[in-house]
Design an enzyme around this catalytic site. Structure first.
Site, PDB file in Angstrom:
ATOM      1  N   CYS A 340       6.347 -20.765   6.211  1.00 33.07           N
ATOM      2  CA  CYS A 340       6.157 -21.298   4.863  1.00 33.07           C
ATOM      3  C   CYS A 340       4.858 -22.091   4.822  1.00 33.07           C
ATOM      4  CB  CYS A 340       7.340 -22.179   4.483  1.00 33.07           C
ATOM      5  SG  CYS A 340       8.882 -21.266   4.542  1.00 33.07           S
ATOM      6  N   GLU A 341       3.793 -21.430   5.190  1.00 37.73           N
ATOM      7  CA  GLU A 341       2.447 -22.011   5.200  1.00 37.73           C
ATOM      8  C   GLU A 341       1.511 -20.892   4.775  1.00 37.73           C
ATOM      9  OE1 GLU A 341       0.869 -24.812   5.863  1.00 37.73           O
ATOM     10  OE2 GLU A 341       2.618 -25.990   6.442  1.00 37.73           O
TER      11      GLU A 341
END
Ligand SMILES: *Cc1c(COP(=O)(O)O)cnc(C)c1O
Length: 412
Positions: A340-341
């Site tokens: 989640c980057e």
């Protein structure tokens, strides 16, 4: 231009039946050949020694291979010292080149009889108090703004490593007064550098400093450690660095300095990591999903937790899609992981053949600073590592992490 693989799609399919991707594969024959060629090229120097930078590929199976090829270990932490010890590398076959070093690491380095390379003049006293002074000591030089560094390490004047020339000279004088008789000199200024000249010029700088050390501190150096930083050609169009040219250039300067009696004959040391294992390691991953929004995405089962270099500094890794080597690269994809980057991207706008779920992709040149830089953010687990022997056998040299490994330090 393309890059070749030492294994086949069938071998990978067979392996992944039992051991799901992602995983790393290292090519033993390639590592041996590179390590051997390095030693051969420096055979003109009596006492030449390469210390493999453990941080590049910290696995005992790899350390044992480079050890068999005559290499020592370059360590900079307690676990790296312990790893080297357990791989059978001890005594002066260990170079301990740490910075901001804690007491217990000096104690362990002394116990192992490692060569200690000090990053700062104040560490002489700190080492003496923590672990006692050794018989041999080395100092890390930082030449400051005189020379251009490169993208990864940057301008030496901005680098936290090493000491000024005045401090280096004073360090020898202090250590000599304390009874130390054997000395080395070290520097390491660049990373992944492909210009041969650069390494020859570093040697010139150190040979000239060796002369000053003799004149001003009355010390003859037993070794000069040129550090690491030799680059590899990540891009297929890049040329490989010419180790023969580097060695020949250094030899000329060395013989000249010794002939003119500017310095005594001395051993040349290197601390290459990337150069030895980088080109001989591969990250293998499977396509999970294809996604099309404003761009086209290939989503993999690997993420930057497995190979951080592209996300961290925009590094390039060549990608082979197994079985599609000869298909036209007529698609443009972002190749991404599942973190989640948004910087979790292995490649941006990369031309690749048309891809689909279950395709197997291989990242080349991941053998150094690849798995080693892995992390657990987002609950990502580190992958397994396999060693491919000369006869093509694949042996597991590290199992994949499980959730239980991830939870092992927690209290529920
Ligand atoms: C990282 C490092 C190396 C190895 O660097 P490579 O780029 O892998 O050759 C060698 N010496 C020191 C002190 C290092 O920090």
């Amino acid at each position: 231009m393309t890059k070749r693989l030492p294994f086949t799609k069938e071998q990978i399919q067979e392996l992944s039946k039992k051991h799901p991707t992602p995983f790393y594969i290292y090519d033993e024959a390639g590592i041996r050949q590179t390590a051997r060629e390095l030693v051969e090229n420096f055979s003109w120097n009596e006492g030449f020694k390469q210390y493999f930078a453990v941080k590049a590929t910290p696995n005992p199976a790899i350390l044992e291979i480079v050890k068999e090829e005559g290499s020592g270990a370059d360590c900079s932490s307690l676990p790296e010292l312990q790893l080297s010890e357990r791989a059978g590398i001890t005594g002066e076959n260990i170079m301990f080149s740490s910075n901001d070093t804690p007491r217990d690491e000096f104690v362990k380095a002394r116990k192992l009889g490692a060569i200690i390379n000090l990053d700062d003049i104040r560490h002489i006293e700190f080492l003496e108090k923590s672990a006692g002074l050794p018989k041999i000591l080395s100092f890390r030089y930082n030449p400051g703004p005189l020379r251009g560094g490169n993208r990864i390490i940057g301008n030496p004047a901005e680098a936290k490593f090493g000491m000024t020339k005045e401090q280096v000279l004073e360090s020898y004088a202090i250590a000599k007064k304390k009874g130390i008789k054997r000395f080395g000199l070290h520097t390491m200024l660049v990373s992944n550098e492909l210009r041969e000249d650069y390494f020859v010029e570093t040697a010139r700088m150190l040979f000239s400093l060796a002369h000053e050390v003799r004149e001003k501190a009355g010390v003859e150096l037993e070794f000069i450690n040129l550090g690491g930083g030799l680059g590899i050609s990540y891009r297929p169009e890049e040329k490989s660095i010419d180790i023969k040219a580097i060695s020949a250039g250094i030899r000329e300067l060395y013989e000249d300095a010794v002939h003119k009696n500017l310095m005594a004959p001395t051993k040349i040391f290197t601390e290459y990591g990337r150069y030895i294992t980088g080109p001989h390691g591969y990250l293998v991953s499977t396509v999970r999903h294809i996604k099309e929004t404003y761009k086209k995405y290939v989503g993999l089962d690997a993420s930057m937790a497995n190979l951080m270099r592209p996300a961290m500094y925009g590094a390039y890794h060549y990608i082979t899609v197994l079985g599609k080597e000869n298909e036209p690269k007529n698609q443009i994809y972002d190749v991404v992981g599942s973190l989640c980057e948004n910087n979790d991207k292995f490649a941006i706008d990369r031309k690749l053949p048309e891809m689909e779920p279950e395709d197997i992709v291989v990242f080349h040149d991941a053998g150094a600073h690849g798995h080693a830089m892995g992390f657990n953010y987002n609950g990502k687990l580190r992958s397994a590592e396999f060693l491919m022997s000369a006869d093509g056998q694949l042996k597991m040299i590290r199992r994949a992490e499980t959730s239980e490994d991830y939870f092992a330090t927690l209290k529920f």
